[in-house]
Design an enzyme around this catalytic site. Sequence first.
Site, PDB file in Angstrom:
ATOM      1  CE  LYS A 289      15.046   8.392  -1.227  1.00  0.00           C
ATOM      2  NZ  LYS A 289      14.472   9.747  -1.247  1.00  0.00           N
ATOM      3  NE  ARG A 363       4.472  12.114  -4.410  1.00  0.00           N
ATOM      4  CZ  ARG A 363       5.016  13.325  -4.565  1.00  0.00           C
ATOM      5  NH1 ARG A 363       4.559  14.148  -5.496  1.00  0.00           N
ATOM      6  NH2 ARG A 363       5.997  13.715  -3.785  1.00  0.00           N
TER       7      ARG A 363
END
Length: 513
Positions: A289, A363
Amino acid sequence: MSSDPGYQAPVVTVSSSIPRRGVGDSVLIVPVVTRDDAAAVLAAAPFLDKDAVREIEAALKSLGATGGEGQTHRLVVSALPVASVLTIGLGKERDEWPADTVRRVAGNAARSLDKVAAVLTTLSALDLEAAIEGLILGSYRFTEFRSAKTAPKDGGLRAITALSQESKSRARDAAQRATDIATAVATARDFVNTPPSHLYPDEFAKRAKALGEAAGLEVEILDDKALVKAGYGGIVGVGKGSSRPPRLVRLSHKGAVRTRTRGARPGGSKRVALVGKGITFDTGGISIKPAANMHHMTSDMGGAAAVIATVVLAAKQKLPIDVIATVPMAENMPSATAQRPGDVLTQYGGTTVEVLNTDAEGRLILADAIVRACEDNPDYLIETSTLTGAQTVALGSRTPGVMGSDAFRDRVATLSQQVGENAWAMPLPEELKDDLKSTVADLANVSGSRFAGMLVAGTYLREFVADGVEWAHIDVAAPAYNSGGPWGYTPKGGTGVPTRTMFAVLEEIAREG
């Protein structure tokens, strides 16, 4: 009223009148409304006599107060035995007051009295539970890592007297329920606000176990070796880059009455599975990130925090249903051992996945947990996570997105709006599944498109939900953590969303199935 090993709520009592003694250091919170462009006292009778009301309204008139929502004024009122009165505006006068309006202004009042130890309030005459919840949530503090130099010198709000004409038994039950709910939210906030230096998977699992055992839950923890052996490829894959190995925590509230035949549940009892994402810190892994605001990723376990708090709350409130929480915990770090973009892993249950982006890690751990949760044959599955930045783009910082089975998704969204967490139902178009095709595995973990990111993530998770299970996923990417200023009963930092939504759903299932 709290017996949790963590957060301790203020002590709440309910009284039918203002005590004449022992309140000399207390502040009385009085709601006012806008009436004829001026502030007028609301819910006065039978708690305030006419002299007290006249004195309060005269003081407000001299100050030019209008009673606008959230407007506060601190007054000394000679007709009352308390140290002072805080008036809190509700806005334009109306016949009925939504619970969340009462909760919100109670939170505003508590925040404006952050150095006061004891309060009384007539807000509770409008909605007893909402007033207590708002005061407790608004008084929340997180000071665990403050040194003596910067820690507050006062102890914060420690006692609440809610004025109400409810019967003693009804008032006692309502006060306990409100305290338990607010304590659960505060517990989730504490988890989110605890920095990753102190809350990593093993420590998170230990704290969850302590809370669960204190509430009488059955607790199971799988360590990294057990996860590898059982084939939890998503959790293991995400945790590979960290020196702090992953965990899977299972917390079970067995509230459904069993029959004598093989432990079966009677027809009216339901089983609900809860799943929450527990990424204790998310760098993005190899797909790293940007550095700006990465510190907010301490909140990437907000879903797990809410799920743990909710199942503990279900036990404390003795809900007559089974609630089983499955909570995967991992730290997503870049290192020589981290999974790489292009790797293929096998999710629990056998589905192979091409990992195109290691920053779509939530996920992966959720899919493992979903499959495991569905092995318990639940009637309903509620998941929550800080799933996608796309939630923030689509719905902003305060509105969770709900995806899932159409009817259950709508039910969850409706209840969320009723409790003031204001989730919004989102679709899962069938064509999005094509975006998750892989040339080397059963699925890819991301699509090649920058559009519909929240819906694509929901579509991925849907692939792992067992047939016949009513399912909803609550994406709280932004709502779980307030990076702006405090408002209402919501502080800066961890918010505890969607704890109250999930508990409202559990309560309705317990009542109606």
